[in-house]
Design an enzyme around this catalytic site. Structure first.
Site, PDB file in Angstrom:
ATOM      1  N   ASP A 162      20.230   5.466  19.810  1.00 51.91           N
ATOM      2  CA  ASP A 162      19.212   5.341  20.841  1.00 51.91           C
ATOM      3  C   ASP A 162      19.046   6.673  21.581  1.00 51.91           C
ATOM      4  O   ASP A 162      19.232   7.731  20.997  1.00 51.91           O
ATOM      5  CB  ASP A 162      19.624   4.213  21.801  1.00 51.91           C
ATOM      6  CG  ASP A 162      18.437   3.473  22.394  1.00 51.91           C
ATOM      7  OD1 ASP A 162      17.667   4.103  23.123  1.00 51.91           O
ATOM      8  OD2 ASP A 162      18.295   2.259  22.135  1.00 51.91           O
ATOM      9  N   HIS A 199      17.069   4.305  28.192  1.00 50.92           N
ATOM     10  CA  HIS A 199      16.910   3.163  27.289  1.00 50.92           C
ATOM     11  C   HIS A 199      18.239   2.778  26.639  1.00 50.92           C
ATOM     12  O   HIS A 199      18.639   1.605  26.628  1.00 50.92           O
ATOM     13  CB  HIS A 199      15.870   3.522  26.229  1.00 50.92           C
ATOM     14  CG  HIS A 199      15.493   2.424  25.295  1.00 50.92           C
ATOM     15  ND1 HIS A 199      16.066   2.275  24.053  1.00 50.92           N
ATOM     16  CD2 HIS A 199      14.581   1.436  25.399  1.00 50.92           C
ATOM     17  CE1 HIS A 199      15.524   1.238  23.432  1.00 50.92           C
ATOM     18  NE2 HIS A 199      14.616   0.708  24.228  1.00 50.92           N
ATOM     19  N   SER A 418      13.609  -4.461  22.324  1.00 49.17           N
ATOM     20  CA  SER A 418      14.749  -3.570  22.515  1.00 49.17           C
ATOM     21  C   SER A 418      15.879  -4.247  23.255  1.00 49.17           C
ATOM     22  O   SER A 418      17.056  -3.932  23.046  1.00 49.17           O
ATOM     23  CB  SER A 418      14.329  -2.327  23.319  1.00 49.17           C
ATOM     24  OG  SER A 418      13.756  -1.354  22.514  1.00 49.17           O
TER      25      SER A 418
END
Length: 476
Positions: A162, A199, A418
């Site tokens: 990520d 994220h 996600s």
């Protein structure tokens, strides 16, 4: 870090929705005027010795007969030996202008309309973990046995591929393996976000947040070990490439990870587009290699609200055989639209809103193995700025930056497939903690067998909605 009970580490670390870019970064030229761009080299089509010396090898992914390279692809012999190294995207963006990234209201005790009498704790905002009965959350309904009474994921290892993971966050400080974590981009930073965004830190909290001092957020498997592989660059204007992600996922399997969380993908495309076949083949080889190492690649299904079933639509890598695809669900109106006058009357001991309805943004159809909690939202409430709409998103760890550019741990909301994928990644960690020798195929089948029916049926949920309690009970 705990010892990994299933496999021995074999190899050290090497070296939204939008249109898919044909190359990851601009096409440039060196002093001689030659093209310099990113591409993949298929070593099943051309010998390594036939790759010219002036082609720079960024990643040697020989485990699956690939190279990630930069230079002039036309200099490599063979018409089918190269494919564009296309850009990948995080799956926390939504197709209709809905929320992307975290909401501005973040931090412990963010006050909303449901809290006329005192402020909520962070774990009270975690509707996903409360629904799953993961652990000892505040006002845990029924005071009965929780999933973490059986296991917290001890002895397991998962990769988060990520934007990097901020291991300075108090809820993640004890779970990130800093020796195995690595940067797979071409920038000069380490595995931490370094400007690439939070994220990955949010995803990591969903998997393994430790609820530090009882004031943080609780992940599904807080005793697992996280290996952070950063594939998004911290340099402004540079994204993430297929080559970087394939290398990071391959190394995750080589490092003995039980699962690799890949909340990343590509916009739905026509299968006949030039880049599709090469990229699909790369992921197919990757999936086969991961299976040989008994690692499950858990992938977010995407946020374009697209049916992936028709033959003229393909969503990668979700639809590749051997990739475990996860769609998203969530409530509408958790806390914020309830008219009861006080926190005491809210009845937190029982979730009053269904959490298994398909999220309005989620992709569905072909490629979805199961669904999991990824957050939802009321678009009208979001656009009007109605206080508390963000409670329907998933609450987890994030990182902010102070005036001097120093990272500061925090908490916030995000929505997307996600956020659904790491719910399943955490489930893999729990399962491997209980059954270290269960194969990837056996475990995938068990996750699907123990999933429960949900509104919308197979089209939206595949085999069903993730059910941690049933899964753990079968493995005890």
């Amino acid at each position: 870090m705990s010892d990994h009970s299933r496999r021995t580490f074999l190899k050290a670390a090497g070296s939204a929705v939008g249109s898919a870019a044909l190359v990851s970064g601009p096409v440039s030229a060196d002093g001689s005027g030659a093209r310099k761009t990113r591409f993949l080299v298929d070593l099943q089509e051309v010998s390594r010795s036939d790759v010219p010396d002036d082609v720079e090898i960024i990643h040697d992914i020989s485990e699956i007969d690939l190279l990630a390279a930069r230079g002039d692809p036309d200099a490599v012999p063979g018409g089918s030996s190269t494919t564009p190294d296309v850009t990948v995207y995080r799956d926390d963006q939504t197709y209709d202008g809905g929320p992307a990234k975290e909401h501005d209201a973040k931090g412990e005790g963010s006050k909303g309309p449901a809290w006329d009498s005192g402020e909520p704790t962070n774990t009270e905002l975690q509707w996903d973990k409360r629904k799953q009965r993961v652990g000892d959350l505040t006002e845990n309904p029924g005071n009965g046995r929780t999933v973490q009474d059986t296991t917290k994921g001890e002895g397991s290892r998962v990769a988060v591929v990520d934007t990097g993971v901020y291991d300075g966050h108090p809820d993640l400080a004890d779970v990130v393996n800093t020796e195995l974590s690595a940067n797979y981009t071409t920038d000069d930073y380490d595995f931490r976000p370094n400007g690439a965004g939070d994220h990955g830190t949010h995803v990591a909290g969903i998997v393994a947040g430790t609820n530090a001092n009882g004031e943080g957020v609780l992940g599904t498997a807080p005793a697992t070990e996280i290996v952070a592989h950063r594939v998004f660059s911290g340099v402004p204007g540079e994204g993430a490439s297929t080559g970087d992600t394939i290398a990071a996922l391959t190394d995750a399997a080589t490092k003995g990870c039980d699962a690799a969380n890949f909340s990343v993908g590509y916009p739905p495309a026509n299968p006949n587009e030039d880049w599709v076949s090469g990229v699909k083949e790369a992921y197919s080889r990757l999936a086969e290699y991961a299976r040989s190492q008994d690692m499950i690649i858990v992938n977010s299904a995407g946020n374009a609200s697209v049916d992936m079933t028709p033959d003229d639509v393909i969503s990668l890598p979700t639809e590749v055989e051997g990739i475990f695809g996860v769609s998203a669900t969530g409530p509408i109106g958790y806390l914020w639209d309830d008219k009861k006058p006080s926190r005491e009357d809210k009845g937190l001991k029982k979730l009053e809103k269904p959490t298994t309805q398909p999220a309005k943004y989620t992709n569905y159809g072909e490629g979805v193995d199961v669904s999991a909690e990824g957050g939802n939202y009321d678009l009208d409430a979001y656009r009007k700025g109605i206080e508390g709409w963000y409670y329907d998103l998933v609450y987890s760890s994030v990182v902010e930056y102070d005036a001097d550019g120093e990272p500061v741990p925090d908490y916030g909301w995000k929505a997307g497939t996600s956020m659904a994928a790491p719910q399943v990644t955490g489930a893999v960690a729990l399962a491997r903690s209980l059954r270290p020798d269960i194969t990837a195929e056996e475990l995938e089948s068990l996750i699907k067998e123990t999933a429960t029916d949900a509104p919308g049926g197979e089209l939206y949920h595949g085999a069903g909605h993730l059910d941690l309690r049933r899964l753990v009970k079968r493995l005890r």
